[in-house]
Design an enzyme around this catalytic site. Structure first.
Site, PDB file in Angstrom:
ATOM      1  N   LYS A 184       0.840  -1.205   0.000  1.00 42.52           N
ATOM      2  CA  LYS A 184       0.000   0.000   0.000  1.00 42.52           C
ATOM      3  C   LYS A 184       0.873   1.253   0.000  1.00 42.52           C
ATOM      4  O   LYS A 184       0.661   2.178  -0.773  1.00 42.52           O
ATOM      5  CB  LYS A 184      -0.930  -0.021   1.216  1.00 42.52           C
ATOM      6  CG  LYS A 184      -1.858   1.165   1.246  1.00 42.52           C
ATOM      7  CD  LYS A 184      -2.856   1.106   2.368  1.00 42.52           C
ATOM      8  CE  LYS A 184      -3.634   2.417   2.360  1.00 42.52           C
ATOM      9  NZ  LYS A 184      -4.539   2.544   3.467  1.00 42.52           N
ATOM     10  N   GLU A 190      10.592  -4.731   4.527  1.00 45.08           N
ATOM     11  CA  GLU A 190      10.727  -6.134   4.115  1.00 45.08           C
ATOM     12  C   GLU A 190      10.415  -6.299   2.631  1.00 45.08           C
ATOM     13  O   GLU A 190      11.124  -6.989   1.894  1.00 45.08           O
ATOM     14  CB  GLU A 190       9.754  -7.017   4.923  1.00 45.08           C
ATOM     15  CG  GLU A 190      10.042  -7.108   6.403  1.00 45.08           C
ATOM     16  CD  GLU A 190       9.271  -6.081   7.222  1.00 45.08           C
ATOM     17  OE1 GLU A 190       9.044  -4.956   6.721  1.00 45.08           O
ATOM     18  OE2 GLU A 190       8.907  -6.410   8.367  1.00 45.08           O
ATOM     19  N   GLY A 242      -4.828  -1.899   4.708  1.00 47.36           N
ATOM     20  CA  GLY A 242      -4.084  -3.072   4.240  1.00 47.36           C
ATOM     21  C   GLY A 242      -4.770  -4.383   4.582  1.00 47.36           C
ATOM     22  O   GLY A 242      -4.934  -5.268   3.741  1.00 47.36           O
ATOM     23  N   ARG A 243      -5.230  -4.524   5.830  1.00 44.19           N
ATOM     24  CA  ARG A 243      -5.809  -5.812   6.260  1.00 44.19           C
ATOM     25  C   ARG A 243      -7.191  -6.050   5.671  1.00 44.19           C
ATOM     26  O   ARG A 243      -7.742  -7.141   5.802  1.00 44.19           O
ATOM     27  CB  ARG A 243      -5.848  -5.875   7.788  1.00 44.19           C
ATOM     28  CG  ARG A 243      -6.577  -4.711   8.454  1.00 44.19           C
ATOM     29  CD  ARG A 243      -6.314  -4.675   9.950  1.00 44.19           C
ATOM     30  NE  ARG A 243      -6.826  -3.477  10.606  1.00 44.19           N
ATOM     31  CZ  ARG A 243      -6.199  -2.303  10.648  1.00 44.19           C
ATOM     32  NH1 ARG A 243      -5.040  -2.156  10.017  1.00 44.19           N
ATOM     33  NH2 ARG A 243      -6.700  -1.276  11.296  1.00 44.19           N
ATOM     34  N   GLU A 328      -5.078  -6.278  14.661  1.00 44.02           N
ATOM     35  CA  GLU A 328      -4.545  -4.989  14.201  1.00 44.02           C
ATOM     36  C   GLU A 328      -5.640  -3.923  14.238  1.00 44.02           C
ATOM     37  O   GLU A 328      -5.360  -2.737  14.384  1.00 44.02           O
ATOM     38  CB  GLU A 328      -3.964  -5.118  12.779  1.00 44.02           C
ATOM     39  CG  GLU A 328      -3.007  -3.985  12.440  1.00 44.02           C
ATOM     40  CD  GLU A 328      -2.264  -4.184  11.129  1.00 44.02           C
ATOM     41  OE1 GLU A 328      -1.030  -4.088  11.113  1.00 44.02           O
ATOM     42  OE2 GLU A 328      -2.928  -4.420  10.090  1.00 44.02           O
ATOM     43  N   HIS A 359      -4.873 -33.342  17.776  1.00 46.35           N
ATOM     44  CA  HIS A 359      -3.795 -34.239  18.194  1.00 46.35           C
ATOM     45  C   HIS A 359      -2.634 -33.464  18.798  1.00 46.35           C
ATOM     46  O   HIS A 359      -1.521 -33.980  18.874  1.00 46.35           O
ATOM     47  CB  HIS A 359      -3.339 -35.084  17.005  1.00 46.35           C
ATOM     48  CG  HIS A 359      -4.463 -35.918  16.458  1.00 46.35           C
ATOM     49  ND1 HIS A 359      -4.787 -37.148  16.992  1.00 46.35           N
ATOM     50  CD2 HIS A 359      -5.376 -35.660  15.493  1.00 46.35           C
ATOM     51  CE1 HIS A 359      -5.849 -37.626  16.344  1.00 46.35           C
ATOM     52  NE2 HIS A 359      -6.226 -36.739  15.437  1.00 46.35           N
ATOM     53  N   LYS A 474       9.039  -0.342  13.739  1.00 46.47           N
ATOM     54  CA  LYS A 474       9.592   0.021  12.420  1.00 46.47           C
ATOM     55  C   LYS A 474      10.627   1.135  12.570  1.00 46.47           C
ATOM     56  O   LYS A 474      11.711   1.070  11.990  1.00 46.47           O
ATOM     57  CB  LYS A 474       8.477   0.524  11.490  1.00 46.47           C
ATOM     58  CG  LYS A 474       7.534  -0.535  10.987  1.00 46.47           C
ATOM     59  CD  LYS A 474       6.566   0.093   9.986  1.00 46.47           C
ATOM     60  CE  LYS A 474       5.384  -0.802   9.729  1.00 46.47           C
ATOM     61  NZ  LYS A 474       4.390  -0.245   8.854  1.00 46.47           N
TER      62      LYS A 474
HETATM   63  O1  F6P Z   1       3.180  -2.809   9.664  1.00 47.56           O
HETATM   64  C1  F6P Z   1       1.827  -3.126   9.520  1.00 47.56           C
HETATM   65  C2  F6P Z   1       1.356  -2.832   8.133  1.00 47.56           C
HETATM   66  O2  F6P Z   1       1.344  -1.472   7.890  1.00 47.56           O
HETATM   67  C3  F6P Z   1      -0.013  -3.442   7.881  1.00 47.56           C
HETATM   68  O3  F6P Z   1      -1.043  -2.653   8.330  1.00 47.56           O
HETATM   69  C4  F6P Z   1       0.030  -3.644   6.407  1.00 47.56           C
HETATM   70  O4  F6P Z   1      -0.945  -4.565   5.984  1.00 47.56           O
HETATM   71  C5  F6P Z   1       1.439  -4.139   6.219  1.00 47.56           C
HETATM   72  O5  F6P Z   1       2.204  -3.441   7.176  1.00 47.56           O
HETATM   73  C6  F6P Z   1       2.027  -3.938   4.856  1.00 47.56           C
HETATM   74  O6  F6P Z   1       2.038  -2.582   4.501  1.00 47.56           O
HETATM   75  P1  F6P Z   1       2.219  -2.166   2.998  1.00 47.56           P
HETATM   76  O7  F6P Z   1       1.112  -2.753   2.216  1.00 47.56           O
HETATM   77  O8  F6P Z   1       2.199  -0.669   3.006  1.00 47.56           O
HETATM   78  O9  F6P Z   1       3.555  -2.694   2.539  1.00 47.56           O
END
Ligand code: F6P
Length: 511
Positions: A184, A190, A242-243, A328, A359, A474
Site C-alpha cells: 500500500k 521487508e 491493508g488488512r 490490528e 492431536h 519500524k
Molecule cells: O506494519 C503493519 C502494516 O502497515 C499493515 O497494516 C500492512 O498490511 C502491512 O504493514 C504492509 O504494509 P504495505 O502494504 O504498506 O507494505
C-alpha cells in the site's frame, strides 16, 4: 458510546450472574435449544447453542448493538464518512466489492492485465512480494480456492528473512517468472528488500526486469520511481486499509490464479454479507451478534484469547488472516476520542486447521482449568465433489470430527473414579457450517469476520481502522539499521541492544 456507558452492558453483567448458576451440559438437554440459538444466512449456519447463554442473552446482545447504534455506524461506514478519525479517512474496502468499482477504469485495467498474464503461456510462476495485509489475504484466498486454479503457479514471499525468497526462487525459472510487488505504501522495509533481491535475480540471469514486474499500491508514484512501468501499476484507494484490501487490486494474485469470474463470485459473496449487515435486525444480524459475543467473552468472562479452528485444510491460513484483521484493528487502549479505556479490547486470536489441532493443543482446551472460547468452522461438502465413495467418506469424517469436538467441549463426560479422565464440559463453541467452500461462500465468510471485527470495534468504541501500534518497532529497526551502517547509537536504545549489534557486526558471513 464507550462499552461501559452502554446500558445493556450493565444488564448483561447482571444477567451473567444468573447464568453462573446454570450448567451448559444441562442446558443442552433442551430439544429446542439449537433452533432457538442458531442464526443463518442461506446455507451459512451459526449455531450458538454450545455457549452458556439463553435467548435472553441474545436479546441483550441485540439491545447492546442497538444502544451503540451499530446499524447507524455501519451506515456511516458504507456512506463513506470519515470513520478513521485519526487518519482523517473514510473506510472504503466495501466499495471495492461493488459492480461500479469493477466496471471502473482501474477495475477494467486489472481484468485486462489478469487475462494477459493468464494467457501468456511463457509465464509459469507468479511471485507476490508483500507482507501483512499485502500478503495474508491474497495468500490465504489463493490457497482456499486451490480447486479453481487454472492459471500459473502462485507463490507468496513476505519475510525479510532471505530464506523465504530463496526457497521460492529455487522453484522458479527467471525467464518464466512474473513478480507482483504489493505494498500500500511502497515503503515497507521487508517488501522493498525482497523486491530488490528479486530484481537482481532477474538481472543476474540476463532478463530485463521491466516487463517482469507489476506493482499494486496506493502510492503509484513510488512504484513508478522504483522502476515499474505505469501500465503495470495498479492502484487502490487510500481509504482501503491493508488488512481489508484483498478485494481491491491487492487481489491481483488471486485473479491470476482463478480468473476474474471466480474472483467476482467471491466479491458477490462479500457483497451479500454487506447487505445482510446493513439490513438484518440486530437479533438476526450475524456480525452484530458475533461481535457482541466477542465482547461477552472479553469483558464479561475476562477471556484474553479466542480460538478459530477451520476444519478445511485449504483454510489453514484463515486464522492468520483473521488474526491480523481483528488484532490490528481492535488491539487498542484508547477510545475513538483518544481517552484511555478502562476495559480490554481485542482478544488474542489464534488457532489452526482441524483435525491436526485435535492431536496437539486440544488436550489443554479439553482439560485445563482456564477456558478458551472457540469458533469451529466446517463446510459440509468438499470441493470438488469427489466421486469415489472412499474420498467422500473422508470428508464426512472431517465434519464428524468437528462436531465431535464441539460436543466434547460443551457436554464433557464425568469420570468420578479416574479424575485424569474427567471432562467438565461447559467449554463454549460457536459451530459454523456452510455447504461448500466455493468462491462465493468464501467471500461471504471473510466479509462476516471483517464485520465481526468492525461491530466489536464499534461496541468497544475504538478506531478499528488505524494501526499506530506497528510504528515504533519500524522506527527502531530503521534507527538500528543506521547504526549498523556506521551511525552512532541513539541514546534511547538500551545497552542490551548495543551488545547484540556488536555481535552482529562480528558475525561472519561464511558458513
Ligand atoms: O506494519 C503493519 C502494516 O502497515 C499493515 O497494516 C500492512 O498490511 C502491512 O504493514 C504492509 O504494509 P504495505 O502494504 O504498506 O507494505
Amino acid at each position: 458510546m464507550r462499552l461501559t456507558d452502554n446500558p445493556a452492558f450493565a444488564k448483561l453483567q447482571a444477567h451473567q450472574a444468573e447464568l453462573e448458576a446454570q450448567s451448559l451440559p444441562a442446558l443442552l438437554q433442551d430439544s429446542d435449544r439449537q433452533q432457538a440459538l442458531s442464526l443463518s444466512l442461506d446455507d451459512l449456519c451459526v449455531d450458538l447453542s454450545r455457549h452458556k447463554i439463553t435467548e435472553e442473552t441474545l436479546a441483550l446482545f441485540a439491545e447492546m448493538a442497538e444502544a451503540a447504534d451499530l446499524k447507524g455506524q455501519f451506515e456511516q461506514l458504507f456512506a463513506g464518512e470519515v470513520m478513521n478519525h485519526t487518519e482523517g479517512r473514510p473506510v472504503l474496502h466495501m466499495q471495492a466489492r461493488t459492480a461500479e468499482t469493477l466496471q471502473g477504469d482501474e477495475g477494467r485495467k486489472i481484468a485486462i492485465f489478469t487475462d494477459i498474464i493468464r494467457g501468456d503461456k511463457s509465464v509459469k510462476d507468479v511471485v507476490n512480494i508483500g507482507i501483512g495485509g499485502s500478503d495474508l489475504g491474497p495468500a490465504m484466498v489463493t490457497q482456499a480456492l486451490a480447486p479453481y486454479h487454472d492459471g500459473p503457479q502462485l507463490h507468496f514471499v513476505s519475510n525479510v528473512d532471505p530464506s523465504h525468497l530463496h526457497d521460492v526462487l529455487a522453484k522458479c525459472t527467471p525467464e518464466r517468472t512474473q513478480f507482483i510487488v504489493t505494498s500500500k505504501t511502497f515503503t515497507t522495509q521487508e517488501t522493498m528488500a525482497n523486491a530488490a533481491l528479486a530484481r537482481q535475480w532477474l538481472v543476474n540471469a540476463g532478463c530485463a526486469p521491466d516487463r517482469q514486474f507489476a506493482a499494486v499500491s496506493a502510492a503509484p508514484d513510488k512504484a513508478e520511481a522504483w522502476g515499474v512501468e505505469p501500465d503495470r501499476i495498479f492502484g487502490f484507494a487510500d481509504g482501503i486499509g491493508g488488512r481489508y484490501s484483498l478485494w481491491s487490486a491487492v487481489g491481483l494474485p488471486i485473479m491470476i490464479a482463478v480468473g476474474t469470474t471466480r474472483f467476482y463470485e467471491m466479491l458477490k459473496g462479500a457483497f451479500d454479507m454487506d447487505t445482510h449487515v446493513r439490513t438484518a435486525p440486530a437479533r438476526q444480524n450475524l456480525p452484530m451478534m458475533l461481535g457482541a459475543l466477542r465482547v461477552f467473552y472479553r469483558n464479561i468472562h475476562h477471556k484474553s484469547a479466542y480460538g478459530i479452528m477451520a476444519y478445511d485444510q485449504r483454510l489453514k491460513d484463515f486464522t492468520r488472516w483473521a488474526q491480523q484483521t481483528e488484532m490490528e484493528s481492535n488491539g487498542k487502549s484508547v477510545d475513538r476520542d483518544g481517552r484511555k479505556l478502562d476495559y480490554f479490547t481485542s482478544p488474542i486470536i489464534w488457532g489452526e486447521a482441524g483435525t491436526g489441532c485435535q492431536h496437539s493443543f486440544f488436550q489443554a482446551l479439553h482439560q485445563e482449568a482456564d477456558i478458551c472460547p472457540l469458533d469451529i468452522l466446517v463446510p459440509l461438502r468438499p470441493v470438488p465433489l469427489y466421486r469415489d465413495p472412499a474420498w467422500q467418506k473422508s470428508h464426512k469424517m472431517l465434519v464428524i470430527n468437528a462436531l465431535a469436538q464441539a460436543e466434547a467441549f460443551a457436554s464433557g463426560k464425568d469420570s468420578p473414579e479416574e479424575p485424569h479422565r474427567q471432562f467438565d464440559g461447559g467449554r463454549p463453541v460457536t459451530f459454523m457450517s456452510w455447504d461448500a467452500t466455493t468462491p462465493y461462500a468464501l467471500g461471504r465468510l471473510l466479509a462476516l469476520y471483517e464485520h465481526i471485527t468492525i461491530a466489536s470495534g464499534f461496541l468497544w468504541h475504538v478506531n478499528s481502522f488505524d494501526q499506530f501500534g506497528v510504528e515504533l518497532g519500524k522506527e527502531m529497526a530503521h534507527a538500528l539499521a543506521a547504526v549498523g551502517e556506521g551511525g552512532a547509537m541513539p541514546s534511547h536504545f538500551s545497552q542490551s541492544a548495543a551488545v547484540l549489534l556488536a555481535a552482529l557486526k562480528d558475525a561472519g558471513t561464511d558458513s
